[in-house]
Design an enzyme around this catalytic site. Sequence first.
Site, PDB file in Angstrom:
ATOM      1  CG  HIS A 426      -1.732   1.260   1.338  1.00  0.00           C
ATOM      2  ND1 HIS A 426      -1.300   2.329   2.090  1.00  0.00           N
ATOM      3  CD2 HIS A 426      -2.875   1.650   0.741  1.00  0.00           C
ATOM      4  CE1 HIS A 426      -2.177   3.317   1.976  1.00  0.00           C
ATOM      5  NE2 HIS A 426      -3.151   2.928   1.165  1.00  0.00           N
ATOM      6  CB  CYS A 757      32.877   0.479 -23.859  1.00  0.00           C
ATOM      7  SG  CYS A 757      34.319  -0.569 -23.579  1.00  0.00           S
TER       8      CYS A 757
END
Length: 802
Positions: A426, A757
């Site tokens: 919740h 990279c």
Amino acid sequence: MDKNTAFILWFDQVGIEDVGLVGGKNASLGEMYRLLTPKGVKIPNGFCVTANAYKYFIEKTGVKEKIDQILKTLNISDVNNLAEHGKKVRNAIIEAELPQDLKDAIAEGYRNICIQYGENTDVAVRSSATAEDLPDASFAGQQETYLNISGVPALLEACKKCFASLFTNRAISYRADKHFDHFKVLLSIGVQKMVRSDLAESGVMFSIDTESGFPNAVLINAAYGLGENVVQGAVNPDEYYIFKPTLRQNFRPIIQKTIGSKEMKMIYSMEGGKSTKNVPVELNDRRRFALTDDEILTLARWAIIIEDHYSEKAGHFKPMDMEWAKDGKTNELFIVQARPETVQSQKNRNVLEKYKLRDKGNVLCIGRSVGEKIGQGEANIIRDVKDISKFQKGQILITEMTDPDWEPIMKIAAGIVTNRGGRTCHAAIISRELGIPCVVGAGNATEKIKQSQKITVDTSQGDDGIVYEGILKYDVEKIDLSQMPKPKTKIMINVGNPDEAFDLSFLPNEGVGLAREEFIVNSFIQAHPLALIHFAALKDEEARKKIEELTYGYSSKSDFFVDKLAQGVAMIASAFYPKDVILRFSDFKTNEYANLIGGKQFEPVEDNPMIGWRGAARYYSDKYREGFALECRAIKKVRDEMGLTNLKVMIPMCRTIDEGKKVLAEMEKNGLKKGENNLQVYVMCEVPANVILADQFSDLFDGFSIGSNDLTQFTLAVDRDSELVAHIFNERNDAVKTLVAQVIATAKRRGRKIGICGDAPSTYPEFAEFLVEQGIDSISLSPDAVMKTAQKIYEKEQKLGR
């Protein structure tokens, strides 16, 4: 029968067009019972007490006038006033007698359920408001559910309580906030055969990632017992992610499994007039996964069927929020509820907000992160909902867990921290909806944080939500993706942390140029692969204890390594699917390997590990090849079992042609043959030998990726870890650039892919421009550099007339 005047409608008599008659939950159950049961989705039967029945009840008994009168003096900004008025309204409803004809209709419906399922059948009684689950007003969880109800008297009582729950404090407040007329929102009730998950498991499931909004994953939460504990966040459940595109192709893509503590379960009870109670879960059960892989995949397939159905009906993508349960008597799985997901599906994906903490502070506690924000303020520890009037706007709510009664203060909180709950509880759902940073399942936040202490709640760092002492500085960057130009040079991303992959997939990109294994091994595995393989021979008692703890539930400690590595890699490969994801095999140095649990026994001490036993040299060595075999098994699992063939692999620190051949042979021995099932193998270009012999490396490999840090280190003979010579280290040095230009030219001539990279283009935009001039195929950037560097690359291409 006229639907519009009926008191009772069975699930097979209603569909999604009947929301006005039976509310969102019931309309959805009817839709699925009629149309998806034939497709294999199992749904327990039941009936709806219609909104017409509710209207008839409040008008016939005079309750409507009483409610109207009570609410005339309502003030929702005063928590005490709201509580007092809510209680009066609910009492007025519960004290009224249901009209006889309505009682008879409900009793008749229940008798028919008993004919189908057996005498005195247990049912779940759920409220279903007619305005529930509208896209702009998520009423989910506003009304009540009553479980394990059997017999007509108990059912009639539960129905009245459901009617009363239309006027819980939070529901009154919510309607007033959203400007809904209290009498325009009606209530229907779903009466459905209980699934005996008190004897098994239950939970919730989303057909979208609830954190990032990544649309290609199913997220399942699971715990023992009845489902209310998972929905309310009373337990920390297991969490499973499944990748939809390859599940549709009949692969088994469970891309992540996280074990939850699952401390208690809700079961049937006959004590003290209550129909359910919570009991502790045995330690052995807590430490194992609640569902089998087959059960996880079955639920995920159902999620796809349900999502496809509603998407087709709506004419657009419609992710769903579902509740499921397993019957402990028959071992069958069921879906007991489905509604549209109302948070991520409403977001504008063109504007990214990136929160970044500038300071680091003392960590008070860590849990699961919800949202990707930072909030700060004064901590207010509230242990009981009756004390919520003590909460002030802008404070951080610290509590055990929340349920819908807490909502009046949640919407004024700057952040929320709970001891218990998973990412579909919740507190998580409401804070996501409100856009508030929230940390759930922090364990001991109410002890670790002091009342009125100034704190910072950070959910911007991936999976871990961290609560820091003090008010720390942070930045917020707003990125408009629609303004991003698309360069011809492929822009890829460097990714280390699998928990960030779904988020990063929304950046403009052409895939992942570097996925690092090291982060996964360090964070998720923690132990040295050889310490797992040779656990019986491990001498370090402390290390043995830690490994036993880490690998609990695995009969083979090697399987633990393979599973965890496969899941980490799969999270990244699935996030960017079907685009290329290039995974670099482990590139730890010996000192780093030694720091893994149990690592010291298996690692030599080197004077200069940076130029020692690392990368390719380890993979074929008798001293490590068993460890490399585990890496190969994990990659094979991702590609073959999960279907993620967009995953390519890359060999780091491959110094000679002979080494390249030996590693390829070692891979093949472990089921990874270059070219088979479209497997591409790249090599890092990070030593000058890779450039000088680029022609011969091209004969062996499908492509190159330039590691600018190491290439600079070895070209200039500068230890990049040494601060004494740090001033000499510079990727923009002409010698380095000459080698880069040379290897790009060779790769282009040989028809091999070539990218970079390394850090240089992320740090220096002018280096990125230089790479574009050389005609590099792809540039892989750190996530924070993607937008600004892509702009520079595009401008450079324009100047070059591309």
